[in-house]
Design a protein around this motif. Structure first.
Motif, PDB file in Angstrom:
ATOM      1  N   LEU A  15      26.409   9.972   8.815  1.00 49.68           N
ATOM      2  CA  LEU A  15      24.953  10.325   8.928  1.00 49.68           C
ATOM      3  C   LEU A  15      24.605  10.031  10.168  1.00 49.68           C
ATOM      4  O   LEU A  15      23.893  11.064  10.985  1.00 49.68           O
ATOM      5  N   GLY A  16      25.204   8.899  10.923  1.00 50.93           N
ATOM      6  CA  GLY A  16      24.802   8.630  12.147  1.00 50.93           C
ATOM      7  C   GLY A  16      25.295   9.689  13.187  1.00 50.93           C
ATOM      8  O   GLY A  16      24.416  10.097  14.029  1.00 50.93           O
ATOM      9  N   GLU A  17      26.675  10.082  13.006  1.00 51.08           N
ATOM     10  CA  GLU A  17      27.477  11.015  13.695  1.00 51.08           C
ATOM     11  C   GLU A  17      26.478  12.451  13.552  1.00 51.08           C
ATOM     12  O   GLU A  17      26.595  12.833  14.446  1.00 51.08           O
ATOM     13  N   LEU A  18      26.110  12.687  12.545  1.00 52.35           N
ATOM     14  CA  LEU A  18      25.596  13.904  12.273  1.00 52.35           C
ATOM     15  C   LEU A  18      24.206  13.922  13.005  1.00 52.35           C
ATOM     16  O   LEU A  18      23.940  15.151  13.537  1.00 52.35           O
ATOM     17  N   ALA A  19      23.543  12.922  13.265  1.00 48.78           N
ATOM     18  CA  ALA A  19      22.394  12.808  13.840  1.00 48.78           C
ATOM     19  C   ALA A  19      22.643  13.165  15.342  1.00 48.78           C
ATOM     20  O   ALA A  19      21.902  13.626  16.240  1.00 48.78           O
ATOM     21  N   GLY A  88      30.995  12.734  25.228  1.00 48.65           N
ATOM     22  CA  GLY A  88      29.716  12.363  25.660  1.00 48.65           C
ATOM     23  C   GLY A  88      28.758  13.333  24.928  1.00 48.65           C
ATOM     24  O   GLY A  88      28.849  13.957  24.060  1.00 48.65           O
ATOM     25  N   ARG A  89      27.837  14.032  25.836  1.00 41.26           N
ATOM     26  CA  ARG A  89      26.945  15.123  25.404  1.00 41.26           C
ATOM     27  C   ARG A  89      27.559  16.356  24.940  1.00 41.26           C
ATOM     28  O   ARG A  89      26.828  17.151  24.536  1.00 41.26           O
ATOM     29  N   PHE A  90      28.760  16.520  24.851  1.00 38.73           N
ATOM     30  CA  PHE A  90      29.507  17.494  24.589  1.00 38.73           C
ATOM     31  C   PHE A  90      29.792  17.463  23.007  1.00 38.73           C
ATOM     32  O   PHE A  90      30.314  18.509  22.520  1.00 38.73           O
ATOM     33  N   TRP A  91      29.677  16.410  22.538  1.00 37.73           N
ATOM     34  CA  TRP A  91      30.124  16.171  21.561  1.00 37.73           C
ATOM     35  C   TRP A  91      29.492  16.671  20.195  1.00 37.73           C
ATOM     36  O   TRP A  91      28.358  16.280  20.362  1.00 37.73           O
ATOM     37  N   THR A  92      29.757  17.408  19.185  1.00 33.44           N
ATOM     38  CA  THR A  92      29.263  18.087  18.330  1.00 33.44           C
ATOM     39  C   THR A  92      29.901  18.186  17.166  1.00 33.44           C
ATOM     40  O   THR A  92      30.999  18.233  16.996  1.00 33.44           O
ATOM     41  N   THR A  93      29.493  18.584  16.010  1.00 33.66           N
ATOM     42  CA  THR A  93      30.101  18.576  14.664  1.00 33.66           C
ATOM     43  C   THR A  93      30.213  20.279  14.718  1.00 33.66           C
ATOM     44  O   THR A  93      30.902  20.780  13.412  1.00 33.66           O
ATOM     45  N   ARG A  94      29.625  21.004  15.478  1.00 33.11           N
ATOM     46  CA  ARG A  94      29.847  22.663  15.496  1.00 33.11           C
ATOM     47  C   ARG A  94      30.715  22.958  16.669  1.00 33.11           C
ATOM     48  O   ARG A  94      30.967  22.179  17.562  1.00 33.11           O
ATOM     49  N   ILE A  95      30.889  24.310  16.743  1.00 38.06           N
ATOM     50  CA  ILE A  95      31.607  24.990  18.111  1.00 38.06           C
ATOM     51  C   ILE A  95      30.411  25.183  18.873  1.00 38.06           C
ATOM     52  O   ILE A  95      30.019  26.451  18.526  1.00 38.06           O
ATOM     53  N   ILE A  96      30.334  24.408  19.724  1.00 35.32           N
ATOM     54  CA  ILE A  96      29.200  25.083  20.869  1.00 35.32           C
ATOM     55  C   ILE A  96      29.794  25.030  22.138  1.00 35.32           C
ATOM     56  O   ILE A  96      30.380  24.197  22.511  1.00 35.32           O
ATOM     57  N   THR A  97      29.393  26.322  22.787  1.00 35.10           N
ATOM     58  CA  THR A  97      30.288  26.266  24.123  1.00 35.10           C
ATOM     59  C   THR A  97      29.191  26.594  25.278  1.00 35.10           C
ATOM     60  O   THR A  97      28.079  27.412  24.836  1.00 35.10           O
ATOM     61  N   LEU A  98      29.235  26.094  26.443  1.00 37.03           N
ATOM     62  CA  LEU A  98      28.518  26.094  27.469  1.00 37.03           C
ATOM     63  C   LEU A  98      29.222  26.759  28.726  1.00 37.03           C
ATOM     64  O   LEU A  98      30.193  26.304  29.225  1.00 37.03           O
ATOM     65  N   ALA A  99      28.831  28.178  29.037  1.00 39.30           N
ATOM     66  CA  ALA A  99      29.618  28.921  29.842  1.00 39.30           C
ATOM     67  C   ALA A  99      29.602  27.805  31.442  1.00 39.30           C
ATOM     68  O   ALA A  99      28.683  27.455  31.694  1.00 39.30           O
TER      69      ALA A  99
END
Length: 163
Positions: A15-19, A88-99
């Motif tokens: 749950l902490g990781e999801l937040a 770091g700030r790029f870690w998510t549980t989704r596939i998020i890509t920043l050009a």
């Protein structure tokens, strides 16, 4: 005694990781990042949630876990922390890509591609085995392998533009 304690700690960690993931996702999207492959994300939530729930419901709470396998599970948690800290700030549980964002090639990414998926796959097998729940380890490992294979194809496609 051990079952609710360990599963409670794992649930709290997740749950902490999801937040954290939601926070990072919002920041990345605000910076112009886009989500790829969102359709399969609920399946991951279902897979991981049901894994813990089935463990909690089917494992007698008096079960004494295998200390070696619990030790291995703890080591895997250190691996999770390493992955999260590296991204770091790029870690998510989704596939998020920043050009334009460079691919991370340090930390565990020096050794293996997608280390978080390897770690999570081992966790899905190791924790049930620690409680003698072989069928949970097998069933959820197979389901996870199918889902991760699909996700890696999507993620590789999204990352190929930045390779």
């Amino acid at each position: 005694m051990w079952v609710p304690l360990i599963l409670g700690l794992v649930a709290a960690q997740r749950l902490g990781e999801l937040a954290l993931a939601q926070h990072n996702t919002a920041r990345l999207k605000a910076a112009g990042a886009i989500e790829i492959g969102a359709g399969h994300y609920p399946l991951f939530v279902l897979l991981h949630g049901s894994w813990l729930a089935v463990l909690a419901v089917t494992t007698p709470w008096t079960t004494v876990p295998n200390p070696w396998l619990i030790g291995l599970f703890v080591l895997l948690q250190l691996g999770r922390v390493w992955v999260i800290a590296t991204l770091g700030r790029f870690w998510t549980t989704r596939i998020i890509t920043l050009a334009g964002a460079p691919l991370v090639r340090r930390g565990p990414y020096r050794f293996v591609r997608h280390p978080n998926y390897w770690i999570a796959s081992l966790e899905i097998a190791v924790l049930p085995l620690a409680f003698g729940q072989i069928w949970i380890a097998l069933a959820w490992s197979v389901a996870n392998a199918l889902l991760v294979a699909h996700r890696v194809r999507i993620e590789e496609g999204a990352l190929s533009e930045r390779d």
